[in-house]
Design a protein around this motif. Structure first.
Motif: not given
Length: 262
Positions: A163-169
């Motif tokens: 349910g939790l997504s993460m964006y990493l540059p």
């Protein structure tokens, strides 16, 4: 780093734990399954303690219609390595797992995108801490994983769960402390202005005569000035005649042809 929460079922449905086990045990997947003239990516890798294990440790050979078939993932060997603390990496899933094929197609980011999944046993470390050279979206589909993400303000802990997504540059170094876990990463291999300029100039540059430089230019660099200026002007004129938009569209068409249909 950016976080987004949604209904867990939306993410779990993209690649569940049962799906991952099914790929590993029921599909006769081969390590060279993703192989075209431009792509040399194995469909599966297995890693432990920061090291990628040799394919011979988890594959086998077989006979099909009297011909030898190599690189078949051996279920028994693979599960034994997993039970022993190894991480199973499914690579390029957008090419052979329809839910992720559709997701990547619907993102419409304008940049090539690859979906990998990491099936990790409790307390294991598949890969050493590193930063990726491209942007990454990460989402958990089974279990949970505690991430330590290092940013400008120092390290921050994130418990990634369904349910939790993460964006990493690009170049964000994350550390991971794992429980039983399956997560998917979407790597965005961004097209760049330099790449576009190189592709636009390359065909024009091929038309510049490969004549020798004049004798004595080391002692008298002025011998180069006029002739170099003429060639650069001709190169610029050739680029002006090149339809840059057509070059971009051609590149996008080549990329789209390399992906399965929706």
């Amino acid at each position: 780093m950016h976080l987004h929460r949604t209904d867990p079922a939306d993410l779990v449905g993209l690649l569940s734990l049962d799906d991952a086990y099914g790929l590993l045990t029921s599909t006769a997947i081969r390590t060279p399954a993703i192989r075209t003239p431009a792509i040399r990516t194995p469909a599966i890798r297995i890693a432990r303690d920061g090291q990628v294990l040799p394919e011979s440790s988890y594959t086998r050979s077989a006979k099909l219609a009297g011909k030898s078939v190599t690189g078949l993932v051996d279920t028994r060997k693979s599960l034994a390595l997993f039970d022993g603390g190894a991480t199973v990496v499914f690579q390029g899933l957008q090419r052979y797992w329809p839910p992720l094929t559709r997701l990547v197609a619907e993102l419409e980011l304008g940049h090539p995108c690859q979906a990998n999944a990491y099936l990790t046993p409790p307390g294991a470390q598949g890969f050493a801490v590193h930063s990726d050279s491209h942007d990454v979206f990460v989402f958990q589909t089974a279990g949970s994983k505690l991430w330590e993400v290092h940013g400008e303000d120092g390290p921050e802990e994130v418990l990634l769960e369904p349910g939790l997504s993460m964006y990493l540059p690009t170049d964000t170094p994350p550390a991971r402390r794992r429980r039983v876990s399956l997560h998917v990463t979407l790597g965005i291999n961004q097209l760049t202005w330099r790449g576009l300029v190189e592709r636009t100039v390359k065909p024009v540059l091929a038309g510049v005569p490969d004549d020798h430089l004049p004798a004595g230019y080391l002692d008298d660099p002025d011998l180069l000035a006029g002739a170099l200026a003429d060639r650069l002007e001709a190169l610029a004129e050739g680029v002006r005649r090149t339809d840059a938009t057509a070059a971009v569209e051609a590149e996008i068409r080549r990329f789209l042809k390399s992906r399965p249909p929706r």
